[in-house]
Design a protein around this motif. Structure first.
Motif, PDB file in Angstrom:
ATOM      1  N   VAL A 122       0.858  -1.143  -0.043  1.00 29.51           N
ATOM      2  CA  VAL A 122       0.083  -0.058   0.016  1.00 29.51           C
ATOM      3  C   VAL A 122       1.013   1.266  -0.057  1.00 29.51           C
ATOM      4  CG1 VAL A 122      -1.726   1.332   1.318  1.00 29.51           C
ATOM      5  CG2 VAL A 122      -1.963  -1.147   1.200  1.00 29.51           C
ATOM      6  N   LEU A 148       0.480   5.480   0.188  1.00 27.19           N
ATOM      7  CA  LEU A 148      -0.233   6.281   0.525  1.00 27.19           C
ATOM      8  C   LEU A 148       0.397   7.941   0.115  1.00 27.19           C
ATOM      9  CD1 LEU A 148      -2.299   5.374   3.866  1.00 27.19           C
ATOM     10  CD2 LEU A 148      -2.971   5.237   1.314  1.00 27.19           C
ATOM     11  N   PHE A 189       0.119  12.258   2.395  1.00 29.01           N
ATOM     12  CA  PHE A 189      -0.437  11.868   3.358  1.00 29.01           C
ATOM     13  C   PHE A 189      -0.456  13.305   4.569  1.00 29.01           C
ATOM     14  CE2 PHE A 189      -0.997   9.605   7.644  1.00 29.01           C
ATOM     15  CZ  PHE A 189      -2.059   8.974   7.240  1.00 29.01           C
ATOM     16  N   GLU A 228      -7.865  10.004   7.064  1.00 27.89           N
ATOM     17  CA  GLU A 228      -6.807   9.206   6.617  1.00 27.89           C
ATOM     18  C   GLU A 228      -6.226   8.183   7.463  1.00 27.89           C
ATOM     19  OE1 GLU A 228      -5.324  13.072   4.074  1.00 27.89           O
ATOM     20  OE2 GLU A 228      -4.011  12.209   5.908  1.00 27.89           O
ATOM     21  N   LEU A 288      -6.359   3.906   7.052  1.00 32.29           N
ATOM     22  CA  LEU A 288      -5.041   3.265   7.320  1.00 32.29           C
ATOM     23  C   LEU A 288      -5.511   1.893   8.258  1.00 32.29           C
ATOM     24  CD1 LEU A 288      -2.196   2.655   6.866  1.00 32.29           C
ATOM     25  CD2 LEU A 288      -1.566   4.089   8.316  1.00 32.29           C
ATOM     26  N   LYS A 289      -6.145   2.617   9.264  1.00 34.93           N
ATOM     27  CA  LYS A 289      -6.318   1.428  10.494  1.00 34.93           C
ATOM     28  C   LYS A 289      -7.229   0.320   9.661  1.00 34.93           C
ATOM     29  CE  LYS A 289      -7.747   3.045  14.307  1.00 34.93           C
ATOM     30  NZ  LYS A 289      -8.531   3.860  15.319  1.00 34.93           N
ATOM     31  N   VAL A 294       3.652  -0.704   3.998  1.00 40.01           N
ATOM     32  CA  VAL A 294       2.791   0.417   3.730  1.00 40.01           C
ATOM     33  C   VAL A 294       3.717   1.581   3.729  1.00 40.01           C
ATOM     34  CG1 VAL A 294       1.250   2.022   5.016  1.00 40.01           C
ATOM     35  CG2 VAL A 294       0.807  -0.325   4.996  1.00 40.01           C
ATOM     36  N   ILE A 340       4.008   5.668   3.243  1.00 44.86           N
ATOM     37  CA  ILE A 340       3.477   6.906   3.558  1.00 44.86           C
ATOM     38  C   ILE A 340       4.186   7.904   3.268  1.00 44.86           C
ATOM     39  CG2 ILE A 340       2.195   8.348   5.185  1.00 44.86           C
ATOM     40  CD1 ILE A 340       2.008   6.003   7.000  1.00 44.86           C
ATOM     41  N   VAL A 381       0.262   5.243  14.596  1.00 44.57           N
ATOM     42  CA  VAL A 381      -0.125   4.055  13.622  1.00 44.57           C
ATOM     43  C   VAL A 381       0.462   2.620  14.072  1.00 44.57           C
ATOM     44  CG1 VAL A 381       0.560   2.917  11.207  1.00 44.57           C
ATOM     45  CG2 VAL A 381      -0.119   5.426  11.501  1.00 44.57           C
ATOM     46  N   HIS A 441      -2.935  -4.640  13.379  1.00 46.47           N
ATOM     47  CA  HIS A 441      -2.782  -5.247  12.168  1.00 46.47           C
ATOM     48  C   HIS A 441      -2.810  -6.787  12.024  1.00 46.47           C
ATOM     49  CE1 HIS A 441       1.540  -5.871  13.460  1.00 46.47           C
ATOM     50  NE2 HIS A 441       1.289  -4.814  14.087  1.00 46.47           N
ATOM     51  N   VAL A 455       5.664  -0.315   8.353  1.00 47.30           N
ATOM     52  CA  VAL A 455       5.115   1.079   7.907  1.00 47.30           C
ATOM     53  C   VAL A 455       6.267   1.885   7.507  1.00 47.30           C
ATOM     54  CG1 VAL A 455       3.634   2.875   8.479  1.00 47.30           C
ATOM     55  CG2 VAL A 455       2.899   0.534   8.930  1.00 47.30           C
ATOM     56  N   CYS A 501       7.518   5.694   6.457  1.00 50.42           N
ATOM     57  CA  CYS A 501       7.018   7.262   6.169  1.00 50.42           C
ATOM     58  C   CYS A 501       8.093   7.919   5.677  1.00 50.42           C
ATOM     59  CB  CYS A 501       6.693   7.903   7.701  1.00 50.42           C
ATOM     60  SG  CYS A 501       5.838   9.372   7.523  1.00 50.42           S
TER      61      CYS A 501
END
Length: 450
Positions: free
Chosen positions: A366, A368, A371, A377, A381-382, A394, A396, A412, A417, A424, A426
């Motif tokens: 994924v 995003l 963001f 948002e 994501l959740k 993921v 971001i 997050v 999950h 994740v 970022c």
């Protein structure tokens, strides 16, 4: 060629240039701009006529050196192109003409006719808009090029003759701001029986505001612009679709319906879908489809740029596609923020109990983009983390300050999950942009140095 490059060439012993094999000379000439390739005729007797056998020619604004020539280039343009084509020997398989910066388009139909006699297979014409006449240039000789396999047109008017049977060898068709009625466009497409790739860019709404596409060999369709309805009537091999329905479209939810559009796309694997929802007059939440009446089991990649999750209708349409693509592996969403706080989005839309019958069993990646970390948002994501058992990454992308970004990552990390190996990441877009600019400037300095 730069003066330094010319000095290097002239410093070589003449017998080296003269004794190069023909195939090596051909490779060198293909790598040079057309203007420089012609100038190689001064290197030696062997090179003098080699450029005449080039199978690919490209003509652009670089052939005119002064501003005056750019504004009033007709005589010089005609002379240059006429000499290139009449002195040329052998077939010309690819011809590119890029003169979009000119004030008006010179007469080029005679040159297209000459190209049709030389076996042209790949024709690219980027023409200027005629400012003085206020209209596009009308191409008349185009339909004599029956051997075309690739055709790209920009800023022109075309009208296939009544006896035109189509380009039966055409594989790729790209039309950018080409003036043609929707009926004739549909007829043109349907008469290209081997067409595999279709690109349409329409800045102005056509008269009928509808395009019908009947192309049994079509594999890729890219549309950008203004339209109310696209009918895919016969596209059994279509695997990749990109739609960018921009501002100015007179879209209405009951016209451009998900069900109608996807009805014939059972081979679809990659979808890039961008709506301009603020233009839809009747975009009411209760009119948004929950899911398509049929699942598209081949769709692996879905890209939704510019989605405003604060808007209920956009969010519901996004969920409709997610529910209808059970084998989705890659999801990319560029989140957009309306900036005025007027969104009607309900956070309850993202609650897990509304997706009790849905699991993204094949979703692995994924992304995003843009963001901002607002409530909608984060809830989205959740939802993805809780419903994707094989999710691995993921990503971001944001312009957030480091402190805000760290806070969001901490939040997050506390989301439940279902995938045991999800990561994740970022990324700071501002820093990435700065690094890219620094690298670009470094290369520019190196090029200037050399």
């Amino acid at each position: 060629m730069s003066p330094k490059g010319r000095r290097r060439c002239r410093s070589l012993p003449p017998d080296i240039l003269s004794n190069l094999p023909d195939n090596i000379i051909d490779v060198i000439l293909i790598c040079l701009p057309c203007k420089e390739a012609v100038r190689t005729n001064i290197l030696s007797k062997k090179w003098r006529y080699h450029w005449r056998r080039l199978t690919e020619l490209t003509i652009d604004q670089s052939h005119w050196s002064t501003e005056e020539d750019l504004l009033y280039p007709t005589s010089k343009f005609l002379k240059i192109v006429y000499q290139l084509l009449t002195l040329h020997e052998g077939p010309i398989t690819k011809f590119t003409l890029n003169i979009t910066k000119l004030r008006s388009c010179p007469e080029i139909d005679f040159f297209i006719y000459l190209l049709s006699m030389n076996g042209i297979q790949h024709l690219v014409l980027h023409l200027p808009w005629n400012e003085d006449e206020g209209e596009a240039y009308k191409l008349s000789s185009l339909f004599t090029c029956l051997q075309l396999r690739h055709l790209a047109l920009e800023n022109c008017f075309i009208h296939p003759p009544s006896n035109f049977q189509g380009f039966d060898r055409l594989i790729t068709l790209e039309l950018c701001d080409v003036t043609i009625s929707s009926e004739l466009l549909g007829s043109l497409i349907s008469h290209c029986s081997l067409l595999e790739k279709l690109v349409l860019v329409i800045s102005q709404v056509p008269v009928s505001n509808m395009i019908e596409i009947n192309a049994p060999k079509l594999k890729s369709f890219d549309f950008s612009g203004c339209i109310s309805y696209i009918s895919l009537t016969n596209v059994p091999l279509l695997t990749k679709v990109s739609l960018d329905l921009c501002e100015g479209s007179s879209l209405e939810a009951h016209n451009f319906h998900f069900v109608k559009f996807f009805k014939s796309c059972f081979a679809l694997e990659h979808l890039d879908f961008q709506f301009c929802f603020e233009e839809i007059d009747i975009a009411k939440p209760d009119e948004a489809p929950t899911r398509l009446p049929f699942d598209h089991n081949r769709v692996k990649r879905l890209c939704l740029p510019g989605i405003v999750l604060e808007h209920t209708y956009e969010t519901l349409c996004c969920f409709c596609l997610l529910r209808s693509f059970p084998y989705l592996e890659y999801l990319e969403i560029e989140v957009s923020n309306d900036g005025d706080g007027c969104g009607d989005g309900d956070v309850e839309l993202f609650k897990l109990d509304r997706f009790a019958d849905v699991t993204f069993n094949h979703l692995r990646e994924v992304k995003l983009g843009e963001f901002w970390g607002d409530t909608h948002e984060l809830e989205f994501l959740k939802l993805l983390l809780a419903k994707s058992p094989v999710l691995e990454t993921v990503t971001i992308d944001s312009y957030l300050l480091p402190k805000r970004r760290s806070k969001i990552l901490a939040e997050v990390s506390n989301f439940w999950h279902v995938s045991p190996k999800v990561e994740v990441i970022c990324r700071d877009l501002q820093r990435s942009s700065s690094i890219f600019e620094d690298e670009t400037n470094r290369w520019k300095r190196m090029l200037l140095y050399y």
